[in-house]
Motif scaffolding. Sequence first.
Motif, short mmCIF file in Angstrom:
data_model
loop_
_atom_site.label_atom_id
_atom_site.label_comp_id
_atom_site.label_asym_id
_atom_site.label_seq_id
_atom_site.Cartn_x
_atom_site.Cartn_y
_atom_site.Cartn_z
N PRO A 188 0.78 -1.10 0.22
CA PRO A 188 -0.03 -0.03 -0.13
C PRO A 188 0.71 1.19 -0.08
CG PRO A 188 0.15 -1.05 2.33
CD PRO A 188 0.60 -1.94 0.98
N SER A 189 0.47 2.24 -0.57
CA SER A 189 1.33 3.47 -0.98
C SER A 189 1.26 4.25 0.44
CB SER A 189 0.81 4.42 -2.10
OG SER A 189 -0.58 4.54 -2.15
N ILE A 190 1.56 3.92 1.44
CA ILE A 190 1.77 4.68 2.70
C ILE A 190 3.03 4.51 3.34
CG2 ILE A 190 -0.97 4.71 3.18
CD1 ILE A 190 -0.19 2.57 5.32
N GLU A 191 3.42 5.09 4.19
CA GLU A 191 4.73 5.28 4.99
C GLU A 191 5.02 3.69 5.70
OE1 GLU A 191 7.40 7.56 8.50
OE2 GLU A 191 5.73 8.39 7.37
N ARG A 192 3.76 3.34 5.95
CA ARG A 192 3.93 1.99 6.70
C ARG A 192 3.78 0.78 5.95
NH1 ARG A 192 -0.88 1.49 10.44
NH2 ARG A 192 0.05 -0.31 11.11
N GLY A 193 3.56 1.07 4.61
CA GLY A 193 3.59 -0.22 3.77
C GLY A 193 4.67 -1.11 3.71
N LEU A 194 4.43 -2.38 3.77
CA LEU A 194 5.64 -3.36 3.99
C LEU A 194 6.24 -3.48 2.70
CD1 LEU A 194 6.99 -5.42 5.64
CD2 LEU A 194 5.48 -7.15 4.56
N ASN A 195 7.58 -3.44 2.55
CA ASN A 195 8.34 -3.47 1.05
C ASN A 195 7.85 -4.88 0.56
OD1 ASN A 195 10.60 -4.77 -0.46
ND2 ASN A 195 10.94 -2.47 -0.46
N VAL A 196 7.36 -4.70 -0.63
CA VAL A 196 6.96 -5.91 -1.68
C VAL A 196 7.84 -6.94 -1.68
CG1 VAL A 196 7.41 -4.72 -4.00
CG2 VAL A 196 5.48 -6.08 -3.43
N ASN A 197 9.05 -6.55 -1.89
CA ASN A 197 9.99 -7.64 -2.20
C ASN A 197 10.25 -8.47 -0.96
OD1 ASN A 197 10.58 -7.32 -4.93
ND2 ASN A 197 11.68 -5.38 -4.11
N LEU A 198 10.33 -7.79 0.36
CA LEU A 198 10.08 -8.56 1.27
C LEU A 198 8.96 -9.46 1.71
CD1 LEU A 198 11.77 -8.98 4.35
CD2 LEU A 198 10.62 -7.10 4.96
N LEU A 199 8.09 -8.95 1.24
CA LEU A 199 6.72 -9.87 1.34
C LEU A 199 6.91 -11.11 0.39
CD1 LEU A 199 3.78 -10.43 2.19
CD2 LEU A 199 3.20 -8.77 0.62
N LYS A 200 7.33 -10.78 -0.76
CA LYS A 200 7.45 -11.88 -1.69
C LYS A 200 8.33 -13.00 -1.03
CE LYS A 200 8.83 -12.90 -6.48
NZ LYS A 200 9.50 -12.58 -7.52
N SER A 201 9.55 -12.41 -0.60
CA SER A 201 10.57 -13.46 -0.36
C SER A 201 10.18 -14.05 0.99
CB SER A 201 11.94 -12.61 0.11
OG SER A 201 11.74 -11.76 1.08
#
Length: 403
Positions: A345-358
């Motif tokens: 999600p495009s907010i400051e608290r959004g989790l990095n998508v590559n971290l989520l994927k890994s």
Amino acid sequence: MTYQEVLDWMFVQLPMYQQKGKIAHSGKLDAIINLSKFLGNPHKKFKSIHVAGTNGKGSSSHMLASILQEAGYKVGLYTSPHLKDFRERIKINGKPISENEVVNFIENNINYFKMHQLSFFEMTVGMAFDYFANQRVDIAIVEVGLGGRLDSTNIITPEVSLITNIGLDHVDMLGDTLEKIAEEKAGIIKNNIPVVISETQGETTPVFNRVAKSKGTLISYADVEVLDVFKTSLLGSYQYKNINGVIEVIKQLRSFNVYKKHIKTGLLNVVDNTGLLGRWQVLSKKPMVVCDTAHNVEGIKLVLEQIEKQDFDQLHMVLGFVKDKNLDAVLPLLPKNAIYYFCSPSIERGLNVNLLKSKSIAHGLSGVAYDSVNEAFNAANKISNSRDFIYVGGSTFVVAEII
């Protein structure tokens, strides 16, 4: 100031938990108490129902508002967070506060806000209470923002308090066990004010019983004896847990004439009466696209149970989370036979998508990372056929970007 300028000032200049996380939470009630005094104690000028819990408090709040509207009352509704427009947080009979009301409240009190460095949430609660008092609502449904004991809404003395499901969420602020979190939620229990517990849970029952006894409060567990079964327009079988609590609150509510016909029509018209968004919301049917704001272990478990009841060829899951989410608890719950579209999600608290994927791959989930929520959603739509099922969720903010 224009409405947009006001929002920019509120969102950017002042901390807000949904954007910043723990740093935005003041952890005490002094500021909201002083603000309320400055505003003339508006929270003492209307009746209210206070609603806390980990899951189900938003749906329950909207159900209560809808039922009371059907009974002919002027009903204020304060909830958080919003999905599309800030004004969703403050409504009367389903109609959001006007842009002019928002602008006037901020402009009239901005010097006080700056001087006392109030949080976004404190300002918003003050705005809601001031609006409800000025509009002379018959009753307001007030949803807790975070926790209960130290939440800014916890200056009201309601007619009835409602506590819904308790789960492990915001553990960095509320505690790392169900008992500790229940203790924080139980902070809304007031002396001699009846409290309803929607769902009996072994870990939390002793906590609620002890606090209720110390307050001389009548406590009711709504799922112990269910005599009437009602349907609701809110989709998802998990809503029936919320319905039990809502009906028990109505039973405990004094000085209001609410009958079975109002309960029935209120529950069947929640969305029409209140404008609720993001609870098992069907966005299209071919393919079936559903979004839901469930974002913690308990909420996601309920959503997955609902998904299992659907008939489809292939499951596609568009998922994004915030940084403080316990992925090691959430990811093992997710079906391994789904195709995943990871996003942030495009907010400051959004989790990095590559971290989520890994992390997801480590848990046996297969998918692709995308640069945005909309890009992930569009990819799912492009690949799926008319018999497939697309689920969008993981975070309120992911849902907000696609509805």
